[in-house]
Enzyme design. Sequence first.
Site, PDB file in Angstrom:
ATOM      1  N   ASP A 171      -9.494  -3.315   0.259  1.00  0.00           N
ATOM      2  CA  ASP A 171      -8.287  -4.021   0.698  1.00  0.00           C
ATOM      3  C   ASP A 171      -8.574  -4.858   1.947  1.00  0.00           C
ATOM      4  O   ASP A 171      -8.208  -6.031   2.012  1.00  0.00           O
ATOM      5  CB  ASP A 171      -7.182  -3.008   0.989  1.00  0.00           C
ATOM      6  CG  ASP A 171      -5.866  -3.671   1.395  1.00  0.00           C
ATOM      7  OD1 ASP A 171      -5.280  -4.376   0.556  1.00  0.00           O
ATOM      8  OD2 ASP A 171      -5.428  -3.472   2.535  1.00  0.00           O
ATOM      9  N   LYS A 221      -6.884   4.801   6.090  1.00  0.00           N
ATOM     10  CA  LYS A 221      -5.495   4.504   6.436  1.00  0.00           C
ATOM     11  C   LYS A 221      -4.673   5.788   6.531  1.00  0.00           C
ATOM     12  O   LYS A 221      -4.756   6.646   5.643  1.00  0.00           O
ATOM     13  CB  LYS A 221      -4.862   3.601   5.378  1.00  0.00           C
ATOM     14  CG  LYS A 221      -5.499   2.240   5.225  1.00  0.00           C
ATOM     15  CD  LYS A 221      -4.758   1.428   4.160  1.00  0.00           C
ATOM     16  CE  LYS A 221      -5.336   0.033   4.004  1.00  0.00           C
ATOM     17  NZ  LYS A 221      -4.599  -0.760   2.984  1.00  0.00           N
ATOM     18  N   HIS A 275      -8.315  -8.907   2.067  1.00  0.00           N
ATOM     19  CA  HIS A 275      -7.466  -9.637   3.016  1.00  0.00           C
ATOM     20  C   HIS A 275      -8.287 -10.619   3.856  1.00  0.00           C
ATOM     21  O   HIS A 275      -7.833 -11.733   4.127  1.00  0.00           O
ATOM     22  CB  HIS A 275      -6.755  -8.657   3.947  1.00  0.00           C
ATOM     23  CG  HIS A 275      -5.542  -8.025   3.366  1.00  0.00           C
ATOM     24  ND1 HIS A 275      -4.399  -8.736   3.086  1.00  0.00           N
ATOM     25  CD2 HIS A 275      -5.284  -6.741   3.000  1.00  0.00           C
ATOM     26  CE1 HIS A 275      -3.479  -7.927   2.580  1.00  0.00           C
ATOM     27  NE2 HIS A 275      -3.996  -6.710   2.518  1.00  0.00           N
ATOM     28  N   HIS A 286      -0.975  -9.714  -0.817  1.00  0.00           N
ATOM     29  CA  HIS A 286      -0.383  -9.193  -2.043  1.00  0.00           C
ATOM     30  C   HIS A 286       1.063  -8.852  -1.758  1.00  0.00           C
ATOM     31  O   HIS A 286       1.529  -8.966  -0.631  1.00  0.00           O
ATOM     32  CB  HIS A 286      -1.143  -7.953  -2.518  1.00  0.00           C
ATOM     33  CG  HIS A 286      -1.325  -6.930  -1.434  1.00  0.00           C
ATOM     34  ND1 HIS A 286      -0.397  -5.967  -1.131  1.00  0.00           N
ATOM     35  CD2 HIS A 286      -2.322  -6.763  -0.521  1.00  0.00           C
ATOM     36  CE1 HIS A 286      -0.818  -5.245  -0.120  1.00  0.00           C
ATOM     37  NE2 HIS A 286      -1.983  -5.705   0.285  1.00  0.00           N
ATOM     38  N   THR A 330       0.803  -1.229   0.000  1.00  0.00           N
ATOM     39  CA  THR A 330       0.000   0.000   0.000  1.00  0.00           C
ATOM     40  C   THR A 330       0.832   1.273   0.000  1.00  0.00           C
ATOM     41  O   THR A 330       0.662   2.134  -0.860  1.00  0.00           O
ATOM     42  CB  THR A 330      -0.952   0.002   1.221  1.00  0.00           C
ATOM     43  OG1 THR A 330      -1.869  -1.086   1.093  1.00  0.00           O
ATOM     44  CG2 THR A 330      -1.728   1.304   1.312  1.00  0.00           C
ATOM     45  N   ASN A 337       5.393  -0.924   3.614  1.00  0.00           N
ATOM     46  CA  ASN A 337       4.602  -0.324   4.692  1.00  0.00           C
ATOM     47  C   ASN A 337       5.472  -0.180   5.939  1.00  0.00           C
ATOM     48  O   ASN A 337       5.365   0.785   6.690  1.00  0.00           O
ATOM     49  CB  ASN A 337       3.387  -1.183   5.015  1.00  0.00           C
ATOM     50  CG  ASN A 337       2.375  -1.225   3.892  1.00  0.00           C
ATOM     51  OD1 ASN A 337       2.300  -0.312   3.076  1.00  0.00           O
ATOM     52  ND2 ASN A 337       1.603  -2.294   3.833  1.00  0.00           N
ATOM     53  N   HIS A 361      -2.306  -1.608  -5.664  1.00  0.00           N
ATOM     54  CA  HIS A 361      -1.837  -2.963  -5.923  1.00  0.00           C
ATOM     55  C   HIS A 361      -3.056  -3.822  -6.170  1.00  0.00           C
ATOM     56  O   HIS A 361      -4.202  -3.379  -6.010  1.00  0.00           O
ATOM     57  CB  HIS A 361      -1.030  -3.527  -4.741  1.00  0.00           C
ATOM     58  CG  HIS A 361      -1.753  -3.448  -3.435  1.00  0.00           C
ATOM     59  ND1 HIS A 361      -2.809  -4.277  -3.104  1.00  0.00           N
ATOM     60  CD2 HIS A 361      -1.597  -2.611  -2.373  1.00  0.00           C
ATOM     61  CE1 HIS A 361      -3.262  -3.959  -1.909  1.00  0.00           C
ATOM     62  NE2 HIS A 361      -2.548  -2.947  -1.433  1.00  0.00           N
TER      63      HIS A 361
END
Length: 541
Positions: A300, A157, A304, A481, A74, A95, A348
């Site tokens: 995302d 985020k 996940h 990912h 990310t 990250n 991504h």
Amino acid sequence: MVALAIFSTGLFAQKNNTSNVQRPKLVVGLVVDQMRWDYLYRYYDKFQNDGFKRLLNQGFAVNNVHIPYIPTYTAVGHSSIYTGSVPAIDGIPGNDWYEKSLGKSVYCTEDESVQPVGTANVKVGSQSPKNLWSTTMTDQLRLATNFQSKVVGVSLKDRASILPAGHNPTGAYWFDDSSGNFVTSSYYMKQLPKWVNDFNAKKVPDELVKNGWNTLLPISEYTESSPDNSPWEGLLGSAKTPTFPYNNFAADYQKEKDNIRTTPFGNTLTLKMAEAAINGESLGADSVTDFLAINLASTDYAGHKFGPNSVEVEDVYLRLDRDLGDFFKYLDKTVGAGNYTVFLTADHGGAHSEGFMEAHKMPTGFYGEGAKKMYNQLLKDKFGVDKLVLSYTNSQIYLDNKLMAENKLNEDEVKDFLINQLNQDKSILFAVDMKKVAQSSIPEPIKTRIMNGYNWQRSGDIQIIYHDSWLPSYSKLGTTHGAWNSYDSHIPLIFMGWGITKGETNKDYKMTDIAPTISALLKIQFPSGNIGNPITEVLGK
């Protein structure tokens, strides 16, 4: 379909009467987290006309865009989109990474020199863009207009708001799980603006989750997905099975507010916050171009948790399609159709779940369980020195150079031995010395992607490339990912609005081409670390 009437309207000059530079009133960057390119067409027949279809039918679709580095995470993606650069240059190789000079792991936007604003949670609020070495296209817009342009970043985020907004934005805001509010840090301001406090006071999340989460359409119509309650899906909140309806979700949110991230309501909340930013900061209201950087992160979290083939992920995208339609209508009403430019892309993609691949006889497997301990044991057995591996992060091995020197070990000999051992692992396709990638017998594009992702001050010493569709052992439910493969690196890219022609292309482009394309549209300098090129097909004549 009729294209937006954008080429003869919405043209204007800057406030400075000596300039006749034509620009849109507002640029909106939409980065959909973990969005694989194929989602555009997997769910196409169920999309309505105002969201993804509007982008595809009225805009310009660039169908063959890949991420030119690894790892595909990310923070790295958002940095690359907005700088036009790669980790080797912009300083964001993951990250998190292990900083040898500090002897500890570092989070991409952590900054202990700043304080939280809008929250008492120090960890949540101690964030800034200080680790980003290059300027962004949002920085360049601010510079080009002598800081008259307003730039705002919004995401659930922190990293996906902070890195796109650049070094000197009007503001960057992210979601605080401890309070259910959007917050910021003292890097940007001393206190939240009134419009942010007003938005937080509305308790929008409470309203969004009050009826739980059920499918938008009858569940029998989710024919693009695996059966609900597939064994490779994770659990949400207090649910005992990964199945609809999630009737207790409102209570789950009140108990753990981060639960909203894994539902479509997180995207809805983000776009409502974006609308509040447009109104509160008067974005696109005058002759100076503004920029709104939005990350839609729930895609995302859901990916996940449940994996790409789940009913949950499909529902997140179908609801996001409706939310985008409402957001574009809001832009039409407030900024004016034809007065703004939008681009939509992803940071991504995401791999299919290991269980899904196995069930359908596709090559797959797990890797990396106990890797650091195992690698240290191999080196201890060979060289008689323990703990030579400092960290195993981002599929990279960090070696202790100081410990090797103290024990008079040859660094190249240690690396060569470990690489030879790694290449006997059935999960590993290649293991390579990061300093010798150019001389290695690794094929393109993998070789270049390793070099682009290698930041000599922040990356590890050995890069591992795993076999296709092998996932780290911590992803036994849902997915993840980070790889070079198309499922992680092939991303959507669509431009729409002011200055954009209508059409599509299948030519080869890179994520790093986004920033110079927008920069060319705005007639501003490319970001300082840019290595991409404008996609000239996109730009209207």
